[in-house]
Scaffold this active site. Sequence first.
Site, PDB file in Angstrom:
ATOM      1  N   HIS A  54      14.013 -54.118  -2.469  1.00 41.19           N
ATOM      2  CA  HIS A  54      13.617 -52.642  -2.377  1.00 41.19           C
ATOM      3  C   HIS A  54      12.275 -52.174  -2.229  1.00 41.19           C
ATOM      4  CE1 HIS A  54      17.557 -50.350  -2.139  1.00 41.19           C
ATOM      5  NE2 HIS A  54      18.001 -51.269  -3.196  1.00 41.19           N
ATOM      6  N   GLN A  85      14.363 -45.965  -4.372  1.00 41.37           N
ATOM      7  CA  GLN A  85      15.615 -45.035  -4.463  1.00 41.37           C
ATOM      8  C   GLN A  85      15.602 -43.846  -4.831  1.00 41.37           C
ATOM      9  OE1 GLN A  85      17.689 -48.954  -6.307  1.00 41.37           O
ATOM     10  NE2 GLN A  85      19.331 -48.019  -4.631  1.00 41.37           N
ATOM     11  N   HIS A  98      17.528 -58.624  -5.234  1.00 47.31           N
ATOM     12  CA  HIS A  98      18.129 -57.383  -4.406  1.00 47.31           C
ATOM     13  C   HIS A  98      16.810 -56.295  -4.597  1.00 47.31           C
ATOM     14  CE1 HIS A  98      21.509 -54.404  -3.054  1.00 47.31           C
ATOM     15  NE2 HIS A  98      20.322 -53.666  -3.896  1.00 47.31           N
ATOM     16  N   GLU A  99      16.662 -56.098  -6.019  1.00 42.45           N
ATOM     17  CA  GLU A  99      15.656 -54.997  -6.285  1.00 42.45           C
ATOM     18  C   GLU A  99      14.383 -55.200  -5.953  1.00 42.45           C
ATOM     19  OE1 GLU A  99      17.327 -52.433  -7.213  1.00 42.45           O
ATOM     20  OE2 GLU A  99      19.143 -53.317  -7.957  1.00 42.45           O
ATOM     21  N   CYS A 124      25.015 -51.531  -3.078  1.00 45.11           N
ATOM     22  CA  CYS A 124      23.662 -50.812  -3.519  1.00 45.11           C
ATOM     23  C   CYS A 124      23.767 -49.253  -3.652  1.00 45.11           C
ATOM     24  CB  CYS A 124      22.682 -51.039  -2.267  1.00 45.11           C
ATOM     25  SG  CYS A 124      20.966 -50.402  -2.699  1.00 45.11           S
ATOM     26  N   LEU A 125      23.360 -48.823  -4.465  1.00 45.64           N
ATOM     27  CA  LEU A 125      23.534 -47.343  -4.622  1.00 45.64           C
ATOM     28  C   LEU A 125      23.095 -46.568  -3.503  1.00 45.64           C
ATOM     29  CD1 LEU A 125      22.451 -46.823  -8.605  1.00 45.64           C
ATOM     30  CD2 LEU A 125      24.841 -47.251  -7.555  1.00 45.64           C
TER      31      LEU A 125
HETATM   32 NI    NI Z   1      19.962 -51.524  -3.852  1.00 41.81          NI
END
Ligand code: NI
Length: 176
Positions: A139, A51, A135-136, A93-94
């Site tokens: 990524h 990210q 979730h992470e 999510c950012l």
């Molecule tokens: Ni996220």
Amino acid sequence: MSVLDLLYYPDERLHQKSSPVTEFNEELNNLVENMFETMYMEEGIGLAAPQVNIFKRIIVIDVENEKKPENQLVLINPEIIAKEGEAGIDEGCLSVPGLRSHIDRAEKVTVKAQNLKGETFEVKADGLLAICLQHEIDHLNGVLFIDYLSPMKRNLYRTKAAKLTKARKKQAQEAR
Ligand code: NI
């Protein structure tokens, strides 16, 4: 410490698979510190290295979001080794600002990872932490929560994302 620039959907780099960390050094320590700084700045509870445009298997999590060291989790090369049950919440999510959506996840997970020294450990989690871990880790495999939604919902969000990107660019220009 410094705040790192985030990548935003639909940036294709977010769909890139990250590679394992092999060197546990000062550079890794600094990166993790900056990832926490960025996560707190953006009021997130988890952040994965891709990210911030770094394609290494590193995640930081603090589901309490209170900046207490005892709640800060750093997972290097994390791997889900067991899953159980079903759960799901409205996730955000950012990298996908302005969207929240229900995602089906496992209720409990066991994750094997390495710490900053390269030592292996396991985390058994349920509740919000279990969802955040899934979730992470997604990524790191180039998967975003929006990828689980229907093409129609994704397209709707793309229109919103384009507007948000435009607004962000304008803001950045004005700040200069
Ligand atoms: Ni996220």
